[in-house]
Design a protein around this motif. Structure first.
Motif, mmCIF file in Angstrom:
data_model
loop_
_atom_site.group_PDB
_atom_site.id
_atom_site.type_symbol
_atom_site.label_atom_id
_atom_site.label_comp_id
_atom_site.label_asym_id
_atom_site.label_seq_id
_atom_site.Cartn_x
_atom_site.Cartn_y
_atom_site.Cartn_z
ATOM 1 N N LEU A 341 -8.748 19.331 16.791
ATOM 2 C CA LEU A 341 -7.507 19.975 17.242
ATOM 3 C C LEU A 341 -7.205 21.177 16.361
ATOM 4 N N LYS A 342 -8.263 21.829 15.888
ATOM 5 C CA LYS A 342 -8.116 23.028 15.052
ATOM 6 C C LYS A 342 -8.898 24.194 15.667
ATOM 7 N N PRO A 343 -8.612 24.525 16.928
ATOM 8 C CA PRO A 343 -9.335 25.633 17.553
ATOM 9 C C PRO A 343 -8.994 26.961 16.880
ATOM 10 N N TYR A 344 -9.867 27.915 17.042
ATOM 11 C CA TYR A 344 -9.683 29.237 16.429
ATOM 12 C C TYR A 344 -8.435 29.920 16.982
ATOM 13 N N GLN A 377 -4.395 15.596 11.609
ATOM 14 C CA GLN A 377 -4.145 16.257 12.891
ATOM 15 C C GLN A 377 -5.393 16.506 13.741
ATOM 16 N N ASN A 378 -6.338 15.594 13.715
ATOM 17 C CA ASN A 378 -7.442 15.606 14.658
ATOM 18 C C ASN A 378 -7.468 14.278 15.407
ATOM 19 N N LEU A 379 -8.403 14.137 16.334
ATOM 20 C CA LEU A 379 -8.581 12.890 17.070
ATOM 21 C C LEU A 379 -9.985 12.354 16.832
ATOM 22 N N VAL A 380 -10.173 11.079 17.153
ATOM 23 C CA VAL A 380 -11.460 10.419 16.953
ATOM 24 C C VAL A 380 -11.790 9.553 18.166
ATOM 25 N N LEU A 381 -13.017 9.677 18.647
ATOM 26 C CA LEU A 381 -13.607 8.704 19.569
ATOM 27 C C LEU A 381 -14.520 7.852 18.705
ATOM 28 N N ALA A 382 -14.130 6.608 18.476
ATOM 29 C CA ALA A 382 -14.729 5.830 17.388
ATOM 30 C C ALA A 382 -15.991 5.080 17.746
ATOM 31 N N ASP A 383 -16.340 4.986 19.030
ATOM 32 C CA ASP A 383 -17.437 4.091 19.432
ATOM 33 C C ASP A 383 -18.341 4.744 20.470
ATOM 34 N N ALA A 397 -16.842 20.954 23.936
ATOM 35 C CA ALA A 397 -17.060 22.377 23.686
ATOM 36 C C ALA A 397 -16.462 23.227 24.801
ATOM 37 N N GLU A 398 -16.653 22.801 26.030
ATOM 38 C CA GLU A 398 -16.109 23.536 27.177
ATOM 39 C C GLU A 398 -14.582 23.568 27.125
ATOM 40 N N ALA A 399 -13.961 22.521 26.569
ATOM 41 C CA ALA A 399 -12.501 22.421 26.511
ATOM 42 C C ALA A 399 -11.906 22.977 25.220
ATOM 43 N N GLY A 400 -12.736 23.538 24.344
ATOM 44 C CA GLY A 400 -12.232 24.089 23.089
ATOM 45 C C GLY A 400 -11.865 23.037 22.063
ATOM 46 N N LEU A 401 -12.536 21.880 22.107
ATOM 47 C CA LEU A 401 -12.215 20.761 21.218
ATOM 48 C C LEU A 401 -13.395 20.364 20.334
ATOM 49 N N GLY A 407 -13.284 18.934 7.720
ATOM 50 C CA GLY A 407 -13.341 18.890 6.265
ATOM 51 C C GLY A 407 -13.537 20.228 5.596
ATOM 52 N N THR A 408 -13.490 21.318 6.359
ATOM 53 C CA THR A 408 -13.664 22.654 5.780
ATOM 54 C C THR A 408 -12.322 23.349 5.624
ATOM 55 N N ILE A 409 -12.357 24.559 5.087
ATOM 56 C CA ILE A 409 -11.126 25.287 4.802
ATOM 57 C C ILE A 409 -10.352 25.638 6.074
ATOM 58 N N THR A 410 -11.037 25.739 7.222
ATOM 59 C CA THR A 410 -10.329 26.045 8.462
ATOM 60 C C THR A 410 -9.873 24.798 9.214
ATOM 61 N N ASP A 411 -10.222 23.623 8.692
ATOM 62 C CA ASP A 411 -9.694 22.371 9.243
ATOM 63 C C ASP A 411 -8.334 22.113 8.585
ATOM 64 N N MET A 412 -7.462 23.096 8.717
ATOM 65 C CA MET A 412 -6.184 23.080 8.001
ATOM 66 C C MET A 412 -5.210 22.053 8.566
ATOM 67 N N THR A 413 -4.486 21.394 7.669
ATOM 68 C CA THR A 413 -3.351 20.563 8.064
ATOM 69 C C THR A 413 -2.113 21.437 7.936
#
Length: 552
Positions: A341-344, A377-383, A397-401, A407-413
């Motif tokens: 949930l951290k699209p550009y 602030q992201n989501l997880v499909l766990a299985d 990818a098609e949906a911008g998700l 875990g990077t600098i742009t995965d900002m909370t």
């Protein structure tokens, strides 16, 4: 996932009708603003800068596909077509009409959802590790204990009006993904020397104006004593916490004032009175709740499917996403997949109604109908079967998700800041865009490795800026927005509060300042060293010297 029984459903349905009447009376002028304030807060309704904001509970990070479709319907029907995930794994609607909020609550109740105790001075939503139940290294699945706490704390008559809001988090793995040490109570599921499973109890953590790391109050609490010990802690807080100053009302202030030893003594004395009452948690009740979280019927043949390797070899973009946005699962042949949930250049944590529906469809098809939210602030499909990851990635990818930046600098909370929140001193969304533009290169981004960046628009610290490896706080200076930067924070197992690097910087200089911080890291790091490790090794001085060096 827990399923409501008749009592659960009746409670939520009756609460909806109660609030419907309260709202009607307020709009008719029969209730004053002050009288309505406490009532709406206990039902998750705030008044923000532009419109009311309704916060919906996401108990211990868990949602199902039917709930996501209902949230999508609400976003389209009662809001502006989107919603926002928070750091307590709740979901917020930012544009509902006050007179329609009871209708929204009624819709939520049809899919076992509500907004009870998502605000107000009460026990809030208990959170946990987004990987609970699906990672090999955990001691035990933490979700059943979260549900037990939820049932105990919901509409608890003694704790409806605490001195201040109260938050509990549970972790059961060596890597603390629930930020337990910055909660009012943090619970770590551990094994003692005898091999018995119980809880290490941490108390008095919290952020906001007076950030503090929690202190251990009990090194090992037996499972049967969980509720009685929690009740004892909150009773001591309820009786002794300050009510004359909301900035000094949190339990962390009380623990600091009393000292952990004295506070523990008070808790133990209270606990002695209630330990052997009906608060004792029998194993049969633990087993009953655990039954709702039993493992899925995993496909044993999934481990023999080797099609993933071919896809990884032939599609570089998919390989990048797999490396950055998926995590090992305890069942061979399966993988945990992030939904970003951290699209550009889009607000962190926001999700559209169409995306909610899409994630629900993916969950039904590939992950047993369940979705989890993370505290960043992201989501997880766990299985997800490994063989299905390519299909999942294509849809995301098609949906911008599918931005491969976990875990990077742009995965900002990032909190919504001054663009939405009436409490904020500064805006955050535009500054986040500035940072995204500066660090857009994936090669550069991934070379930097793990780097937690948290940004809040005010001292309430909704985005936990104090515990970001890099933290950013918006401040007001004579009507202008400036940004204070901290380094060295961490919300994991080695929790720490960041230290201010120096004077605040203007809004248009935030990304440039971060670039200088990163340049020091790149120059000074040892091979394989994370940003936080380099900071601990070399300290603040090299960063401060370079950031504030006079321009040539």
């Amino acid at each position: 996932m827990y399923q409501y029984n008749e009592v659960d459903q009746k409670l939520v349905d009756e609460r909806v009708e109660q609030f419907r009447d309260q709202t009607r009376r307020f709009l008719a002028g029969e209730l004053s603003e002050d009288d309505f304030l406490a009532l709406r807060l206990m039902n998750g309704l705030y008044v923000q800068r532009h419109a009311p904001m309704l916060r919906v509970a996401g108990p211990y990070n868990m949602y199902n596909s039917a709930q996501f479709r209902k949230l999508a319907h609400i976003a389209r029907t009662y809001d502006k077509g989107y919603a926002h995930f928070t750091t307590r794994t709740n979901l917020q609607f930012n544009w509902p009409k006050l007179e329609e909020v009871p209708d929204i609550l009624a819709e939520l109740a049809t899919v076992q959802m509500h907004s009870i105790q998502t605000s107000g001075n009460c026990i809030r939503n208990t959170t946990t590790d987004q990987f609970a139940g699906v990672i090999a290294e955990e001691v035990e699945d933490s979700r059943p204990y979260c549900e037990i706490i939820r049932q105990w704390s919901s509409l608890h008559p003694e704790f409806a009006y605490l001195p201040r809001k109260f938050k509990i988090a549970i972790s059961a793995a060596p890597d603390d993904r629930a930020a337990t040490q910055v909660h009012d109570i943090g619970l770590h599921i551990i094994k003692n020397e005898a091999g018995e499973v119980g809880f290490e109890v941490i108390v008095g953590g919290g952020l906001g104006r007076t950030p503090m790391i929690g202190k251990q109050i009990n090194p090992f609490l037996a499972k049967e004593d969980l509720l009685s010990y929690l009740e004892a802690i909150i009773r001591v807080y309820n009786m002794n916490g300050r009510r004359d100053n909301k900035y000094k009302a949190r339990i962390k202030i009380l623990v600091q004032a009393m000292g952990i030893d004295k506070f523990r003594e008070e808790v133990e004395a209270e606990w002695a009175h209630i330990r052997d009452t009906d608060l004792k948690l029998p194993q049969e009740e633990i087993d009953r709740v655990k039954a709702f979280f039993k493992p899925f019927d995993y496909d044993e043949s999934a481990a023999q499917d080797n099609s993933l390797e071919a896809k990884l070899a032939e599609d570089e973009a998919f390989n990048t996403w797999y490396e950055r946005n998926t995590v090992a699962h305890k069942v061979d042949g399966y993988r945990i997949a992030y939904v970003s949930l951290k699209p550009y250049l889009k607000p962190a944590g926001d999700i559209t109604a169409d995306q909610l529906d899409l994630v629900a469809d993916l969950a039904d098809r590939y992950s047993f109908g369940e979705i989890r939210a993370t505290h960043n602030q992201n989501l997880v499909l766990a299985d997800v079967k490994k063989a299905d990851l390519y299909a999942v990635w294509q849809v995301l990818a098609e949906a911008g998700l599918a931005r491969p930046n976990m875990g990077t600098i742009t995965d900002m909370t990032v909190c919504p800041g001054g663009d939405f929140c009436a409490l904020a001193n500064a805006r955050t969304i535009g500054v986040a865009d500035q940072i995204n533009e500066k660090f857009e290169s994936l090669d550069y981004l991934h070379d930097l490795g793990e780097l937690k960046l948290n940004m809040s628009g005010c001292m309430n610290a909704c985005s936990h800026h104090h515990v970001g490896h890099i933290g950013i706080l918006g401040v007001d200076k004579k009507g202008e927005e400036w940004y204070q930067i901290t380094l060295g924070g961490d919300d994991g197992s080695d929790a720490a509060l960041g230290k201010v690097i120096g004077r605040a910087v203007a809004s248009d200089q935030v990304a440039n300042t971060l670039e200088k911080v990163v340049e020091v890291y790149v120059e000074k790091r040892l091979e394989g060293e994370r940003f936080i490790d380099t900071f601990h090794r070399i300290g603040m001085a090299p960063f401060k010297e370079y950031v504030y060096a006079p321009a040539n």
